[in-house]
Design a protein around this motif. Structure first.
Motif, PDB file in Angstrom:
ATOM      1  N   LEU A 221       0.826  -1.205   0.000  1.00 32.51           N
ATOM      2  CA  LEU A 221       0.000   0.000   0.000  1.00 32.51           C
ATOM      3  C   LEU A 221       0.861   1.256   0.000  1.00 32.51           C
ATOM      4  O   LEU A 221       0.607   2.201  -0.752  1.00 32.51           O
ATOM      5  N   CYS A 222       1.899   1.274   0.843  1.00 26.66           N
ATOM      6  CA  CYS A 222       2.779   2.442   0.907  1.00 26.66           C
ATOM      7  C   CYS A 222       3.460   2.701  -0.432  1.00 26.66           C
ATOM      8  O   CYS A 222       3.629   3.856  -0.840  1.00 26.66           O
ATOM      9  N   ASP A 223       3.846   1.638  -1.138  1.00 27.37           N
ATOM     10  CA  ASP A 223       4.495   1.803  -2.433  1.00 27.37           C
ATOM     11  C   ASP A 223       3.590   2.524  -3.434  1.00 27.37           C
ATOM     12  O   ASP A 223       4.068   3.294  -4.275  1.00 27.37           O
ATOM     13  N   LEU A 224       2.296   2.304  -3.327  1.00 22.97           N
ATOM     14  CA  LEU A 224       1.350   2.938  -4.248  1.00 22.97           C
ATOM     15  C   LEU A 224       1.255   4.445  -4.032  1.00 22.97           C
ATOM     16  O   LEU A 224       0.859   5.187  -4.943  1.00 22.97           O
ATOM     17  N   LEU A 225       1.619   4.905  -2.849  1.00 23.89           N
ATOM     18  CA  LEU A 225       1.544   6.339  -2.553  1.00 23.89           C
ATOM     19  C   LEU A 225       2.682   7.120  -3.195  1.00 23.89           C
ATOM     20  O   LEU A 225       2.585   8.346  -3.342  1.00 23.89           O
ATOM     21  N   SER A 370      -8.763   5.145  -0.706  1.00 26.76           N
ATOM     22  CA  SER A 370      -9.677   6.146  -1.250  1.00 26.76           C
ATOM     23  C   SER A 370      -8.913   7.223  -2.002  1.00 26.76           C
ATOM     24  O   SER A 370      -9.305   7.662  -3.088  1.00 26.76           O
ATOM     25  N   TYR A 371      -7.783   7.647  -1.410  1.00 22.97           N
ATOM     26  CA  TYR A 371      -6.937   8.674  -2.042  1.00 22.97           C
ATOM     27  C   TYR A 371      -6.352   8.157  -3.357  1.00 22.97           C
ATOM     28  O   TYR A 371      -6.387   8.859  -4.376  1.00 22.97           O
ATOM     29  N   ILE A 372      -5.835   6.939  -3.343  1.00 23.48           N
ATOM     30  CA  ILE A 372      -5.249   6.358  -4.552  1.00 23.48           C
ATOM     31  C   ILE A 372      -6.286   6.220  -5.649  1.00 23.48           C
ATOM     32  O   ILE A 372      -6.036   6.522  -6.821  1.00 23.48           O
ATOM     33  N   SER A 373      -7.490   5.772  -5.268  1.00 22.47           N
ATOM     34  CA  SER A 373      -8.584   5.635  -6.234  1.00 22.47           C
ATOM     35  C   SER A 373      -8.967   6.983  -6.838  1.00 22.47           C
ATOM     36  O   SER A 373      -9.192   7.109  -8.042  1.00 22.47           O
ATOM     37  N   GLY A 374      -8.993   8.000  -5.996  1.00 22.28           N
ATOM     38  CA  GLY A 374      -9.322   9.348  -6.481  1.00 22.28           C
ATOM     39  C   GLY A 374      -8.284   9.888  -7.453  1.00 22.28           C
ATOM     40  O   GLY A 374      -8.616  10.531  -8.441  1.00 22.28           O
TER      41      GLY A 374
END
Length: 378
Positions: A221-225, A370-374
């Motif tokens: 998950l952190c990598d996606l940020l 939610s942030y990543i999806s947005g």
């Protein structure tokens, strides 16, 4: 426990940055037992000072005053005041490494970082090393408490200073160290055996399979940020922040864990430290307190001009990576419980940090996803 762990030899890296009177300061192979009481420790400290500082080698013992500044849960800090007859007083700080801390701290990495951080104007000036510690200039300042960090003016100062700190350039690899360090701690923590039977019984209740899976999921998950990689302090708790109110100067000290790392981790870890060693996580900063800090970090000179999108990005980063902070220091606690002679409930510290990780996981994972999806839909 020591298998596969290379013990750091300070004398291999003795020729490092020096004070203005560099030629008069020499590395020493002397060691001082940090568990000694001050009266027993003082003669050893004087011997060390005379061994390292050529200008002091013939001074009478009466010219020296040794005081304890603080004793944390990793190191012991001493203040040494030296006043030769008819001369100005000089003050230095001696930091004694805690016993067995070489198993969790890369002293070579710390020394490399300290040289360049102090050259950039942060903290105390590095003067030299000895068998189990380092000598630095003295900072005339007060160490903060966890409650101090919540004060809005101080929070703004810390944020501005952290922004400056993150711009420091350190030679060498720029690879973020978070997950390397987490996995190193995991490997060490998962094969411990405690001498105390009750501690061992409690330790056996821990599911390292569960922790392994949590780390894998959290890292994904952190990598996606895609949090930017900067040079991070990685241990910005209240005890590592000092302030001189008269001169209005703020200092970050102790770079034992400093490395290139994710911006979100350094900020999220700092927020987690609002709880202090007592782990009162009710003190974790709320959204308004975090926004106040983040505004002064993002635009130190014009904090009220920070856009909402930037605030959201930093807020998500900090709170997601704060979960990594809980896992990192929880595993650290297990290792310290085995290695450290210091009177502190390290095993209990593991459970408090890991419990908070699980308590905050669902909320912070939802926030990040939610942030990543947005971002994908923009």
């Amino acid at each position: 426990m020591g298998a596969g762990v290379k013990i750091w030899n300070p004398f291999e890296v003795a020729e490092q940055a020096r004070h203005d009177y560099a030629s008069q300061i020499h590395p020493s192979n002397l060691t001082i037992d940090p568990s000694l009481e001050l009266p027993q420790m003082t003669p050893l400290v004087l011997k060390l000072c005379k061994d390292m500082f050529k200008a002091w080698e013939n001074l009478a013992d009466s010219c020296f005053v040794v005081e304890k500044i603080s004793g944390g849960i990793t190191n012991l800090l001493l203040k040494v005041s030296v006043k030769p007859e008819n001369c100005f007083e000089e003050i230095i700080t001696i930091r004694l490494y805690g016993p067995n801390t070489e198993y969790i701290i890369d002293r070579r990495r710390e020394l490399q970082a300290t040289k360049f951080i102090t050259a950039a104007g942060f903290g105390a000036q590095w003067l030299g090393i000895f068998g189990n510690g380092m000598v630095q200039s003295f900072i005339n300042a007060k160490t903060l408490s966890p409650s101090d960090m919540r004060e809005p003016k101080l929070a703004a100062k810390i944020a501005k200073q952290l922004k400056r700190f993150h711009s420091v350039e350190i030679p060498g690899s720029k690879e973020p160290q978070l997950w390397n360090d987490v996995w190193k701690f995991f490997e060490q923590a998962s094969v411990l055996e405690y001498d105390d039977s009750e501690m061992q019984k409690t330790y056996k209740t821990i599911s390292f399979k569960e922790i392994h899976d949590e780390i894998v999921e959290l890292k994904g998950l952190c990598d996606l940020l895609k949090s930017p990689v900067i040079f991070a302090h990685n241990d910005l708790l209240s005890g590592n922040i000092m302030i001189n109110y008269e001169e209005d100067k703020l200092y970050f000290i102790d770079y034992e864990y400093a490395s290139y790392n994710y911006r979100g981790y350094d900020i999220g870890n700092h927020f987690a430290e609002y709880a202090g060693f007592d782990c009162d996580f009710d003190l974790y900063p709320n959204i308004n307190e975090q926004h106040h800090f983040l505004r002064h970090y993002i635009q130190p000179e014009r904090p009220h001009e920070v856009c909402e999108k930037d605030l959201e990005t930093f807020y998500v980063e900090a709170n997601t990576f704060s979960l990594a902070s809980h896992i990192f220091w929880a595993l650290w606690g297990l290792i310290q419980a085995k290695m450290s002679p210091i009177e502190f409930d390290y095993l209990g510290y593991f459970f408090r940090r890991y419990k908070e990780y699980k308590r905050q996981k669902e909320k912070n994972f939802l926030l990040a996803r939610s942030y990543i999806s947005g971002c994908k839909n923009e």
